[in-house]
Design an enzyme around this catalytic site. Structure first.
Site, PDB file in Angstrom:
ATOM      1  N   ASN A 100       0.869  -1.175   0.000  1.00 43.34           N
ATOM      2  CA  ASN A 100       0.000   0.000   0.000  1.00 43.34           C
ATOM      3  C   ASN A 100       0.908   1.229   0.000  1.00 43.34           C
ATOM      4  O   ASN A 100       1.491   1.570   1.030  1.00 43.34           O
ATOM      5  CB  ASN A 100      -0.887  -0.041   1.259  1.00 43.34           C
ATOM      6  CG  ASN A 100      -1.721   1.219   1.426  1.00 43.34           C
ATOM      7  OD1 ASN A 100      -1.807   2.050   0.525  1.00 43.34           O
ATOM      8  ND2 ASN A 100      -2.344   1.348   2.598  1.00 43.34           N
ATOM      9  N   TRP A 101       1.039   1.842  -1.165  1.00 46.50           N
ATOM     10  CA  TRP A 101       1.976   2.976  -1.282  1.00 46.50           C
ATOM     11  C   TRP A 101       1.451   4.231  -0.589  1.00 46.50           C
ATOM     12  O   TRP A 101       2.195   5.190  -0.412  1.00 46.50           O
ATOM     13  CB  TRP A 101       2.240   3.293  -2.757  1.00 46.50           C
ATOM     14  CG  TRP A 101       3.004   2.247  -3.509  1.00 46.50           C
ATOM     15  CD1 TRP A 101       3.345   0.988  -3.066  1.00 46.50           C
ATOM     16  CD2 TRP A 101       3.526   2.355  -4.842  1.00 46.50           C
ATOM     17  NE1 TRP A 101       4.039   0.323  -4.045  1.00 46.50           N
ATOM     18  CE2 TRP A 101       4.168   1.130  -5.144  1.00 46.50           C
ATOM     19  CE3 TRP A 101       3.503   3.366  -5.800  1.00 46.50           C
ATOM     20  CZ2 TRP A 101       4.791   0.904  -6.376  1.00 46.50           C
ATOM     21  CZ3 TRP A 101       4.119   3.128  -7.027  1.00 46.50           C
ATOM     22  CH2 TRP A 101       4.760   1.912  -7.304  1.00 46.50           C
ATOM     23  N   LYS A 102       0.172   4.248  -0.243  1.00 49.83           N
ATOM     24  CA  LYS A 102      -0.454   5.452   0.337  1.00 49.83           C
ATOM     25  C   LYS A 102      -0.178   6.654  -0.557  1.00 49.83           C
ATOM     26  O   LYS A 102      -0.104   6.524  -1.770  1.00 49.83           O
ATOM     27  CB  LYS A 102       0.014   5.656   1.778  1.00 49.83           C
ATOM     28  CG  LYS A 102      -0.156   4.381   2.607  1.00 49.83           C
ATOM     29  CD  LYS A 102      -0.030   4.590   4.078  1.00 49.83           C
ATOM     30  CE  LYS A 102      -0.237   3.252   4.798  1.00 49.83           C
ATOM     31  NZ  LYS A 102      -0.242   3.361   6.230  1.00 49.83           N
ATOM     32  N   HIS A 162      -9.598   1.248   4.613  1.00 46.87           N
ATOM     33  CA  HIS A 162      -8.352   1.481   5.343  1.00 46.87           C
ATOM     34  C   HIS A 162      -8.618   2.453   6.493  1.00 46.87           C
ATOM     35  O   HIS A 162      -9.408   3.386   6.360  1.00 46.87           O
ATOM     36  CB  HIS A 162      -7.269   2.034   4.409  1.00 46.87           C
ATOM     37  CG  HIS A 162      -5.923   2.014   5.051  1.00 46.87           C
ATOM     38  ND1 HIS A 162      -5.532   2.980   5.953  1.00 46.87           N
ATOM     39  CD2 HIS A 162      -4.899   1.130   4.973  1.00 46.87           C
ATOM     40  CE1 HIS A 162      -4.314   2.677   6.397  1.00 46.87           C
ATOM     41  NE2 HIS A 162      -3.911   1.563   5.812  1.00 46.87           N
ATOM     42  N   GLU A 175      -7.054   4.877   7.584  1.00 44.61           N
ATOM     43  CA  GLU A 175      -6.818   6.299   7.274  1.00 44.61           C
ATOM     44  C   GLU A 175      -8.027   6.891   6.542  1.00 44.61           C
ATOM     45  O   GLU A 175      -8.366   8.057   6.733  1.00 44.61           O
ATOM     46  CB  GLU A 175      -5.521   6.440   6.461  1.00 44.61           C
ATOM     47  CG  GLU A 175      -4.305   6.192   7.356  1.00 44.61           C
ATOM     48  CD  GLU A 175      -3.103   5.575   6.656  1.00 44.61           C
ATOM     49  OE1 GLU A 175      -3.010   5.644   5.419  1.00 44.61           O
ATOM     50  OE2 GLU A 175      -2.251   5.011   7.372  1.00 44.61           O
ATOM     51  N   GLU A 204      -5.815  -4.852  10.274  1.00 45.20           N
ATOM     52  CA  GLU A 204      -4.752  -3.891  10.562  1.00 45.20           C
ATOM     53  C   GLU A 204      -5.071  -3.152  11.860  1.00 45.20           C
ATOM     54  O   GLU A 204      -5.840  -2.185  11.851  1.00 45.20           O
ATOM     55  CB  GLU A 204      -4.652  -2.869   9.424  1.00 45.20           C
ATOM     56  CG  GLU A 204      -4.296  -3.472   8.091  1.00 45.20           C
ATOM     57  CD  GLU A 204      -3.691  -2.431   7.150  1.00 45.20           C
ATOM     58  OE1 GLU A 204      -2.588  -2.680   6.657  1.00 45.20           O
ATOM     59  OE2 GLU A 204      -4.304  -1.376   6.933  1.00 45.20           O
ATOM     60  N   GLY A 244       2.185   2.158  10.894  1.00 48.21           N
ATOM     61  CA  GLY A 244       3.176   3.221  10.785  1.00 48.21           C
ATOM     62  C   GLY A 244       3.798   3.616  12.112  1.00 48.21           C
ATOM     63  O   GLY A 244       4.456   4.646  12.221  1.00 48.21           O
ATOM     64  N   SER A 301       3.100  -2.141  10.432  1.00 48.99           N
ATOM     65  CA  SER A 301       4.539  -2.192  10.723  1.00 48.99           C
ATOM     66  C   SER A 301       5.196  -3.534  10.393  1.00 48.99           C
ATOM     67  O   SER A 301       6.088  -3.984  11.110  1.00 48.99           O
ATOM     68  CB  SER A 301       4.806  -1.797  12.176  1.00 48.99           C
ATOM     69  OG  SER A 301       4.392  -0.460  12.398  1.00 48.99           O
ATOM     70  N   GLY A 306       2.746  -1.203   4.301  1.00 49.67           N
ATOM     71  CA  GLY A 306       2.790   0.231   3.997  1.00 49.67           C
ATOM     72  C   GLY A 306       4.227   0.692   3.775  1.00 49.67           C
ATOM     73  O   GLY A 306       4.792   0.552   2.690  1.00 49.67           O
TER      74      GLY A 306
HETATM   75  P1  PGA Z   1       2.609   0.236   7.703  1.00 51.07           P
HETATM   76  O1  PGA Z   1       1.171   0.443   7.021  1.00 51.07           O
HETATM   77  O2  PGA Z   1       3.156  -1.069   7.142  1.00 51.07           O
HETATM   78  O3  PGA Z   1       3.422   1.419   7.283  1.00 51.07           O
HETATM   79  O4  PGA Z   1       2.385   0.149   9.157  1.00 51.07           O
HETATM   80  C1  PGA Z   1       0.317  -0.635   6.749  1.00 51.07           C
HETATM   81  C2  PGA Z   1      -0.964  -0.104   6.150  1.00 51.07           C
HETATM   82  O5  PGA Z   1      -1.449   0.936   6.613  1.00 51.07           O
HETATM   83  O6  PGA Z   1      -1.534  -0.718   5.219  1.00 51.07           O
END
Ligand code: PGA
Length: 252
Positions: free
Chosen positions: A9-11, A97, A99, A169, A175, A215, A236
């Site tokens: 997931n490049w966000k 997600h 976010e 998640e 993150g 993470s 991520g």
């Molecule tokens: P992260 O994000 O690996 O940077 O914790 C995972 C995600 O939000 O899909």
């Protein structure tokens, strides 16, 4: 046998040139050293999607988006529809997600609507769920995930389930550098699988791919992924470097 998947997931990272370079590096890696056990998916920002089709041709590698509109088409300035995503050659879309849920106030009803639309368009959905820290501390994590899934996807017809991947998640792990322990992940994944079984029976539950995200790094992926109900990862930060991302896929 259910599919094992590692999705990046490049966000909101990588401009066009950077994204093309990253996708080329990952494609080259998997062309030379095919991913044997897992399907690998790159979920990029919308602007990259039409380039991806021309870059990605390694076996088991595909791409997708990170969101889609809740309407089919029309006067929705700034939105990108499921059909537009599908027309680029994308196979997947991430929905729900944390976010999107927290910053853009996407609730279960809206996510259900988006999921129905994406599936109708022929996209596969990576549907995310997970509790925030306070909910875990208050031991409400199972209840939270149950409601997210029951209102988000577990009210759809059984045949839709083969086009859905669930990603657990825990929000406190995204993150932050804090990962769920392999046992915490297994416990929740097992709970999710029993929930799917309650709604659709054993076969659908056994076939459901359930990813862990939060993470994940090359150093901790192997231990988490080795748990029986963890079928891969949604990655991520570590998906932004070809070496780290490939090393996580190698954990299989
Ligand atoms: P992260 O994000 O690996 O940077 O914790 C995972 C995600 O939000 O899909």
């Amino acid at each position: 046998m259910r599919k094992q998947i590692v999705a990046g997931n490049w966000k909101m990272n990588k401009n066009l040139q950077e994204g093309i370079a990253l996708a080329k590096a990952i494609n080259e890696y998997f062309t030379n050293k095919p991913a044997e056990k897992a399907d690998v998916i790159l979920c990029t920002p919308f602007i990259h999607l039409s380039s991806m089709a021309g870059i990605i041709n390694a076996k088991r590698l595909s791409f997708g988006a990170q969101n889609c509109a809740s309407e089919v088409s029309g006067a929705y300035t700034g939105e990108v529809s499921a059909d537009m995503i599908k027309s680029t050659g994308a196979e997947y879309v991430i929905l729900g997600h944390s976010e999107r849920r927290s910053y853009y106030h996407e609730d279960n009803a809206l996510l259900n609507k988006k999921t129905v639309l994406a599936l109708q368009t022929g996209l596969k959905v990576i549907f995310c769920c997970g509790e925030v820290k306070e909910e875990r501390v208050a031991e409400k994590h199972f209840d939270v995930v149950k409601v997210q899934l029951e209102e988000g996807i577990l009210n759809l017809p059984a045949e839709d389930m083969k086009n859905i991947v669930i990603a657990y998640e825990p929000v406190w792990a995204i993150g932050t550098g804090l990962t769920a322990t392999p046992d915490q992940a297994q416990e929740m994944h097992n709970f999710i699988r029993s929930l799917v079984e309650k709604h659709y029976g054993k076969k659908v539950a056994n076939d459901m791919t359930i990813l862990y995200g939060g993470s994940c790094t090359p150093s901790n992926a192997k231990e988490i992924i080795s748990k029986p109900d963890v079928d891969g990862g949604l990655i991520g930060g570590a998906a932004l470097k070809a070496e780290d991302f490939s090393a996580i896929v190698e954990a299989f």
